[in-house]
Structure formats: C-alpha cells, structure tokens
Scaffold this motif. Sequence first.
Motif, short mmCIF file in Angstrom:
data_model
loop_
_atom_site.label_atom_id
_atom_site.label_comp_id
_atom_site.label_asym_id
_atom_site.label_seq_id
_atom_site.Cartn_x
_atom_site.Cartn_y
_atom_site.Cartn_z
N TYR A 102 -11.23 2.49 10.85
CA TYR A 102 -10.35 1.50 10.01
C TYR A 102 -9.11 2.32 9.85
O TYR A 102 -8.15 1.94 10.34
CB TYR A 102 -10.80 1.43 8.31
N LYS A 156 -11.95 9.86 16.70
CA LYS A 156 -10.95 9.42 16.28
C LYS A 156 -10.16 10.10 15.33
O LYS A 156 -9.12 10.42 15.30
CB LYS A 156 -11.29 7.84 15.89
N ILE A 157 -11.09 10.50 14.24
CA ILE A 157 -10.38 11.48 13.32
C ILE A 157 -10.23 12.79 13.52
O ILE A 157 -9.04 13.11 13.18
CB ILE A 157 -11.29 11.51 12.03
N ASP A 176 -17.20 19.42 21.25
CA ASP A 176 -17.64 18.15 21.14
C ASP A 176 -18.61 17.85 22.15
O ASP A 176 -18.49 18.55 23.29
CB ASP A 176 -16.52 17.10 21.40
N THR A 235 -14.87 16.86 5.89
CA THR A 235 -14.60 15.57 5.34
C THR A 235 -15.46 14.47 5.98
O THR A 235 -15.16 13.44 6.10
CB THR A 235 -13.37 15.38 5.45
N ASP A 261 -15.03 16.99 1.11
CA ASP A 261 -14.92 15.68 0.42
C ASP A 261 -16.29 14.92 0.27
O ASP A 261 -16.59 13.76 -0.26
CB ASP A 261 -13.92 14.90 1.20
#
Length: 335
Positions: A102, A156-157, A176, A235, A261
């Motif tokens: 999103y 993505k983030i 990763d 997060t 978060d």
Amino acid sequence: MRVAVFGSQPYDTKFFDAANAQGGSPHELVYFETRLRAKTASLAAGFPVVCVFVNDEVDATTLKTLAANGTKLIALRCAGFNNVDLKTAEELGISVVRVPAYSPYATAEHTVGLILTLNRKLHKAYNRVREDNFTLNGLLGFDLHGSTVGVIGTGKIGMIFAQIMHGFGCHLLGYDAYPNDDFIKLGDARYVDLPELFSQSDIISLHCPLLPETHHIINQNAIAQMKRGVMLINTSRGPLVDTVSVIEGIKSGIIGYLGIDVYEQEEAFFFEDWSDEIIQDDTFQLLQSFQNVVITGHQAFFTQNALTAIAETTMANISEFEEGKPLTNEVKLPH
Ligand code: NAD
C-alpha cells in the motif's frame, strides 16, 4: 458481496466506504468492532466475505466456523498473513487475499521517526519544554551521518528505509534471504551475513516478514553479538524479537535504544483504549518503564495514502472474487 469487516475502527469505515462508493457495484459492508476469533466467528454467518486485519485470529477453529456458515473468502486488509492458518483455509476451500503493497513509505518513514526520536530524545525534550525546563543535560544525540545501519529484509519497506538512511549519509549493511541488486546500487551498501550485521551496526532495523525462520531472529545470541549501545528498531512484526532477551540487553547496556511499533503479545491490547484499565502484561510494562525505549501502537502504516490504497485494493480483491476472475493478490500455501 456481503462483507463482514472485523476489528473495524472509525477510520476503516471512512476509507472503506469511500473506496466502496467509487466502484460500479458497491459491496454491502457490515462493520464489527470486535476482532475475529473463534468466539466471534459466528457473527459472520451468511457473509461470503470476511475482512480482517493484523491481530484478528484466523486460526483453524475460526476458519471451521466460518466455512460452516458459508464464508468463501478472507480478505486481509494488510500485507502480512502470519495470523491466517493457510493450510486449513485451503482444506476448507476458503480463498485468502491480501494487500501486498500500500504505502511502503508510511512504514519506512515511521521507522525513521522512531530513530530520530530515540537519538535526539524528542520524547523527553517535548515534555521538558512543556514544563519550562530548557536544560539540555540528558538530551545528547549522535550524528546519523557516518553511522552504520543494518537492514534486515530489503524488500519494499526495507529498500525505502535504506534509501532514506542513505540520504542521511549512513553506511548500509543488508541481510536478506533473497538479496536484490537495487540495494547494492544505492552506494555504500553491501550484503553481509547476520553475525557481521549484528557486530558492525550502530542501528539495526527489522523489515523481514514473520516466518518460522525469522521468529526471534533477535534473541539472546544475536544481542550478544551486537555493539554496546546499539539502537534496535522493529516496525515489522513483534515476534521477530524475543522481548525477554531484549529487556536483558537493555539492562546490561548492550541495547542503548529500542524503538518498536510492534510487540510480541500486542494482540491482547493494541488498537484498543486501555487508559482506564490495568494492563496485566508485566513484560510490556517493564519495557515501557525504560527511558531509552519508545513504543508506538502499530501505527507505522497509518497514513491517509496507505489507508486509501488499502481500502481500494481490498475492494478490488473482493470484486475479482465476486466476478470469478483470477485473484491477483491471493495468498497461497507454498507447495
Ligand atoms: P516485502 O515482502 O516487500 O519484503 C520482505 C523482505 O524480507 C523480502 O526482501 C524478503 O526476501 C525478505 N525475507 C524473507 N525471508 C527472510 C529471512 N528469512 N531473512 C531475512 N529476510 C527475509 O515486505 P514489505 O512490504 O517490505 O514488509 C515487510 C514487513 O513489514 C511485513 O512482513 C510486515 O510484517 C511489516 N509491516 C509492518 C507495518 C506496520 O504498520 N508496522 C506495515 C506494513 C508492513
């Protein structure tokens, strides 16, 4: 389609109603404040579509009740799907769709917000100035420029976050399971193994999904390898971090700053107002008591842009299902 939207908040209603009104044939959205779990699943009787968020419990028992009452589609209004028992869903013939992207900017920018807050102690400075105390003792920070940032999960983030930190002039270390060239191309960025990332980073930020292999990726062993005074940011998902070990790390001084978060046991109270209650989670309360810990309540995604995109993609996902089209954002069990 009749859609039961569980765990709905006023902002969900606002953005979902707006997105629903845009389509040619709107769906019938019925909002339930309660979360979906085994005990509440019967509320969805007669709803072919059930829409859920991160802390709804879409386990085997819940899915069996939903299937028995005619539900055919779970529409996640989030990216992560760790709260859905995909195997049982498949066995029961229930399809699962999600919102894969999103606004990666929303979460990446909030991550940077936590870093700046912790480093420059904005949470303390805000209260101090409100009390007309303009002293600076205890507010000392460090330049982000020149510091080394470890990014676990460069999807993505993680990539947007890496770009922002590159802009600050940080050295980047990535880890990763599926490295991507765009990270290297940022410049002053390289992939390393986890021990090197842990031992070389001044700031470590988690952006990988919660999977069996990433559960407690930050544990006692990982913390023992970290630089003294490291800043740890999560997060992504709470269970990536073994909270008890992190508390030990804070007490021993290895972890100098913690920004989260998300929290391992957040299902019990996040997204609800507990200000008149006594929270019974001692681990969370201890974490809250440290001056070098900043906690936000799973709000990293929470921007107008992200809520608009979430609502529009969810409506499109449901429309595809209604029209019998291939489901673009289907979540499938890996076979
Ligand atoms: P993404 O799929 O684009 O990226 C995830 C990255 O993690 C990928 O590059 C993938 O290869 C990597 N990865 C997979 N397995 C790994 C492993 N074992 N070790 C290391 N890396 C691994 O996902 P994204 O959109 O960047 O989102 C990342 C996470 O952020 C999501 O899984 C979600 O849990 C979390 N999230 C949190 C919020 C929030 O509001 N706090 C909002 C959105 C997403």
